[in-house]
Write a protein that holds these residues in place. Structure first.
Motif, PDB file in Angstrom:
ATOM      1  N   LEU A 274      -5.275  -5.601   1.360  1.00 41.93           N
ATOM      2  CA  LEU A 274      -4.148  -5.536   2.591  1.00 41.93           C
ATOM      3  C   LEU A 274      -4.284  -6.514   3.538  1.00 41.93           C
ATOM      4  O   LEU A 274      -5.242  -6.773   4.393  1.00 41.93           O
ATOM      5  CB  LEU A 274      -4.080  -4.199   2.805  1.00 41.93           C
ATOM      6  N   LEU A 275      -3.053  -7.561   3.725  1.00 38.36           N
ATOM      7  CA  LEU A 275      -3.126  -8.113   4.699  1.00 38.36           C
ATOM      8  C   LEU A 275      -2.668  -7.761   6.155  1.00 38.36           C
ATOM      9  O   LEU A 275      -3.012  -7.852   7.072  1.00 38.36           O
ATOM     10  CB  LEU A 275      -2.213  -9.321   4.399  1.00 38.36           C
ATOM     11  N   ALA A 276      -1.576  -6.782   5.831  1.00 35.78           N
ATOM     12  CA  ALA A 276      -0.926  -6.234   6.988  1.00 35.78           C
ATOM     13  C   ALA A 276      -0.221  -5.029   6.590  1.00 35.78           C
ATOM     14  O   ALA A 276       0.268  -4.920   5.518  1.00 35.78           O
ATOM     15  CB  ALA A 276       0.360  -7.408   7.684  1.00 35.78           C
ATOM     16  N   LEU A 277      -0.427  -4.187   7.556  1.00 38.42           N
ATOM     17  CA  LEU A 277       0.169  -2.794   7.383  1.00 38.42           C
ATOM     18  C   LEU A 277       1.308  -2.411   8.504  1.00 38.42           C
ATOM     19  O   LEU A 277       0.899  -2.282   9.673  1.00 38.42           O
ATOM     20  CB  LEU A 277      -0.679  -1.580   7.298  1.00 38.42           C
ATOM     21  N   GLY A 278       2.332  -1.979   8.339  1.00 36.71           N
ATOM     22  CA  GLY A 278       3.333  -1.700   9.411  1.00 36.71           C
ATOM     23  C   GLY A 278       3.820  -0.124   9.088  1.00 36.71           C
ATOM     24  O   GLY A 278       3.649   0.048   7.807  1.00 36.71           O
ATOM     25  N   VAL A 279       4.223   0.411  10.035  1.00 38.47           N
ATOM     26  CA  VAL A 279       4.595   1.840   9.938  1.00 38.47           C
ATOM     27  C   VAL A 279       5.778   2.095  10.669  1.00 38.47           C
ATOM     28  O   VAL A 279       6.016   1.444  11.787  1.00 38.47           O
ATOM     29  CB  VAL A 279       3.534   2.900  10.463  1.00 38.47           C
ATOM     30  N   VAL A 280       6.924   2.653  10.053  1.00 41.75           N
ATOM     31  CA  VAL A 280       8.166   2.810  10.720  1.00 41.75           C
ATOM     32  C   VAL A 280       8.359   4.420  10.487  1.00 41.75           C
ATOM     33  O   VAL A 280       8.287   5.018   9.395  1.00 41.75           O
ATOM     34  CB  VAL A 280       9.303   2.087  10.007  1.00 41.75           C
ATOM     35  N   ALA A 281       8.312   5.197  11.736  1.00 39.42           N
ATOM     36  CA  ALA A 281       8.643   6.679  11.537  1.00 39.42           C
ATOM     37  C   ALA A 281       9.226   6.992  12.714  1.00 39.42           C
ATOM     38  O   ALA A 281       8.944   6.506  13.984  1.00 39.42           O
ATOM     39  CB  ALA A 281       7.115   7.195  11.455  1.00 39.42           C
ATOM     40  N   ASP A 282      10.417   7.711  12.622  1.00 36.45           N
ATOM     41  CA  ASP A 282      11.123   8.440  13.818  1.00 36.45           C
ATOM     42  C   ASP A 282      10.825   9.741  14.024  1.00 36.45           C
ATOM     43  O   ASP A 282      10.342  10.397  12.765  1.00 36.45           O
ATOM     44  CB  ASP A 282      12.562   8.247  13.638  1.00 36.45           C
TER      45      ASP A 282
ATOM     46  N   PRO B  87       5.234  14.072   7.162  1.00 36.05           N
ATOM     47  CA  PRO B  87       3.937  14.549   6.874  1.00 36.05           C
ATOM     48  C   PRO B  87       3.044  14.117   5.820  1.00 36.05           C
ATOM     49  O   PRO B  87       1.826  13.812   5.858  1.00 36.05           O
ATOM     50  CB  PRO B  87       4.060  16.379   6.342  1.00 36.05           C
ATOM     51  N   LYS B  88       3.935  13.678   4.795  1.00 38.09           N
ATOM     52  CA  LYS B  88       3.312  12.766   3.489  1.00 38.09           C
ATOM     53  C   LYS B  88       2.910  11.075   4.321  1.00 38.09           C
ATOM     54  O   LYS B  88       1.678  10.867   3.891  1.00 38.09           O
ATOM     55  CB  LYS B  88       4.258  12.429   2.595  1.00 38.09           C
ATOM     56  N   LEU B  89       3.468  10.726   5.055  1.00 40.64           N
ATOM     57  CA  LEU B  89       3.188   9.437   5.780  1.00 40.64           C
ATOM     58  C   LEU B  89       1.908   9.768   6.576  1.00 40.64           C
ATOM     59  O   LEU B  89       0.921   9.007   6.129  1.00 40.64           O
ATOM     60  CB  LEU B  89       4.238   9.024   6.725  1.00 40.64           C
ATOM     61  N   LEU B  90       1.808  10.662   7.284  1.00 39.24           N
ATOM     62  CA  LEU B  90       0.598  10.880   8.050  1.00 39.24           C
ATOM     63  C   LEU B  90      -0.636  11.305   7.121  1.00 39.24           C
ATOM     64  O   LEU B  90      -1.904  10.510   7.247  1.00 39.24           O
ATOM     65  CB  LEU B  90       0.603  12.072   9.136  1.00 39.24           C
ATOM     66  N   LYS B  91      -0.455  12.012   6.220  1.00 33.87           N
ATOM     67  CA  LYS B  91      -1.432  12.563   5.220  1.00 33.87           C
ATOM     68  C   LYS B  91      -2.190  11.149   4.500  1.00 33.87           C
ATOM     69  O   LYS B  91      -3.186  11.073   4.150  1.00 33.87           O
ATOM     70  CB  LYS B  91      -1.057  13.460   4.343  1.00 33.87           C
ATOM     71  N   GLY B  92      -1.221  10.456   4.054  1.00 33.53           N
ATOM     72  CA  GLY B  92      -1.599   9.224   3.204  1.00 33.53           C
ATOM     73  C   GLY B  92      -2.120   7.849   4.118  1.00 33.53           C
ATOM     74  O   GLY B  92      -2.437   6.944   3.480  1.00 33.53           O
TER      75      GLY B  92
ATOM     76  N   LEU C 159       4.975  -2.355   4.229  1.00 29.69           N
ATOM     77  CA  LEU C 159       5.426  -1.397   5.398  1.00 29.69           C
ATOM     78  C   LEU C 159       6.047  -0.054   4.978  1.00 29.69           C
ATOM     79  O   LEU C 159       6.573   0.176   3.703  1.00 29.69           O
ATOM     80  CB  LEU C 159       7.010  -2.303   5.785  1.00 29.69           C
ATOM     81  N   LEU C 160       5.200   0.792   5.548  1.00 26.30           N
ATOM     82  CA  LEU C 160       5.412   2.311   5.211  1.00 26.30           C
ATOM     83  C   LEU C 160       6.595   2.883   6.071  1.00 26.30           C
ATOM     84  O   LEU C 160       6.588   2.563   7.263  1.00 26.30           O
ATOM     85  CB  LEU C 160       4.243   3.079   5.606  1.00 26.30           C
ATOM     86  N   VAL C 161       7.427   3.533   5.332  1.00 25.20           N
ATOM     87  CA  VAL C 161       8.838   4.116   6.249  1.00 25.20           C
ATOM     88  C   VAL C 161       8.733   5.619   5.918  1.00 25.20           C
ATOM     89  O   VAL C 161       8.119   6.130   4.888  1.00 25.20           O
ATOM     90  CB  VAL C 161       9.935   3.525   5.614  1.00 25.20           C
ATOM     91  N   GLU C 162       9.151   6.409   6.897  1.00 22.24           N
ATOM     92  CA  GLU C 162       9.191   7.849   6.766  1.00 22.24           C
ATOM     93  C   GLU C 162      10.015   8.290   5.580  1.00 22.24           C
ATOM     94  O   GLU C 162       9.717   9.262   4.974  1.00 22.24           O
ATOM     95  CB  GLU C 162       9.399   8.307   8.261  1.00 22.24           C
ATOM     96  N   GLY C 163      11.230   7.525   5.704  1.00 23.50           N
ATOM     97  CA  GLY C 163      12.121   8.446   4.734  1.00 23.50           C
ATOM     98  C   GLY C 163      13.238   7.376   4.311  1.00 23.50           C
ATOM     99  O   GLY C 163      13.058   6.087   4.664  1.00 23.50           O
TER     100      GLY C 163
ATOM    101  N   THR D 277       6.336  -5.330   0.913  1.00 24.70           N
ATOM    102  CA  THR D 277       6.802  -4.257   0.019  1.00 24.70           C
ATOM    103  C   THR D 277       6.959  -3.018   1.123  1.00 24.70           C
ATOM    104  O   THR D 277       6.092  -2.699   1.726  1.00 24.70           O
ATOM    105  CB  THR D 277       5.664  -3.922  -0.660  1.00 24.70           C
ATOM    106  N   ILE D 278       8.215  -2.695   0.969  1.00 25.04           N
ATOM    107  CA  ILE D 278       8.545  -1.149   1.510  1.00 25.04           C
ATOM    108  C   ILE D 278       8.108  -0.093   0.742  1.00 25.04           C
ATOM    109  O   ILE D 278       8.586   0.078  -0.565  1.00 25.04           O
ATOM    110  CB  ILE D 278       9.732  -1.046   1.865  1.00 25.04           C
ATOM    111  N   ILE D 279       7.289   0.955   1.261  1.00 21.80           N
ATOM    112  CA  ILE D 279       7.013   2.065   0.532  1.00 21.80           C
ATOM    113  C   ILE D 279       7.637   3.437   1.505  1.00 21.80           C
ATOM    114  O   ILE D 279       7.044   3.559   2.425  1.00 21.80           O
ATOM    115  CB  ILE D 279       5.470   2.168   0.350  1.00 21.80           C
ATOM    116  N   ASN D 280       8.373   4.010   0.840  1.00 21.20           N
ATOM    117  CA  ASN D 280       9.014   5.213   1.280  1.00 21.20           C
ATOM    118  C   ASN D 280       8.026   6.352   1.073  1.00 21.20           C
ATOM    119  O   ASN D 280       7.702   6.911   0.071  1.00 21.20           O
ATOM    120  CB  ASN D 280      10.410   5.347   0.614  1.00 21.20           C
ATOM    121  N   LYS D 281       7.597   6.995   2.140  1.00 25.06           N
ATOM    122  CA  LYS D 281       6.580   8.052   2.154  1.00 25.06           C
ATOM    123  C   LYS D 281       7.286   9.422   1.845  1.00 25.06           C
ATOM    124  O   LYS D 281       6.505  10.268   1.698  1.00 25.06           O
ATOM    125  CB  LYS D 281       5.523   8.108   3.056  1.00 25.06           C
ATOM    126  N   ARG D 282       8.387   9.377   1.883  1.00 24.88           N
ATOM    127  CA  ARG D 282       9.085  10.723   1.690  1.00 24.88           C
ATOM    128  C   ARG D 282       8.941  11.763   2.568  1.00 24.88           C
ATOM    129  O   ARG D 282       8.584  12.983   2.327  1.00 24.88           O
ATOM    130  CB  ARG D 282       8.994  11.192   0.177  1.00 24.88           C
TER     131      ARG D 282
END
Length: 97
Positions: free
Chosen positions: A64-72, A49-54, A3-7, A41-46
């Motif tokens: 990778l079995l599943a990928l989620g994204v949390v961004a406000d 812009p970094k979330l989008l770029k990565g 799970l990718l999170v923005e911050g 696993t939660i990955i904080n992309k900080r």
């Protein structure tokens, strides 16, 4: 599963929500203090812009079995729509659909 999170705020919200509804488990390994482990696993992309770029590389992770994204978008509806559009485009490019 990732799970990718923005911050940092998003990371803490997800962790607390999961704990409150029983997703995950407490793990005790002596002499370490007990810790709560999530089934992903939660990955904080900080930052947005970094979330989008990565995202393209994150989507190509080996095994990778599943990928989620949390961004406000901090109240910016256009930014939310932009993220959804980019994500759909990257998926299309990645899988050729």
């Amino acid at each position: 599963m990732i799970l990718l999170v923005e911050g940092e705020d998003d990371e803490h919200v997800v962790e607390h929500l999961c704990r409150s509804v029983g997703i995950g488990e407490w793990v005790c390994v002596e002499p370490e203090p007990p810790r709560f482990e999530l089934p992903f696993t939660i990955i904080n992309k900080r930052g947005y812009p970094k979330l989008l770029k990565g995202l393209p590389e994150d989507l190509k992770r080996s095994g990778l079995l599943a990928l989620g994204v949390v961004a406000d978008a901090n109240g910016d509806l256009d930014a939310n729509a932009d993220l959804a559009r980019r994500f759909a485009n990257w998926l299309s490019d990645l899988f050729g659909e």
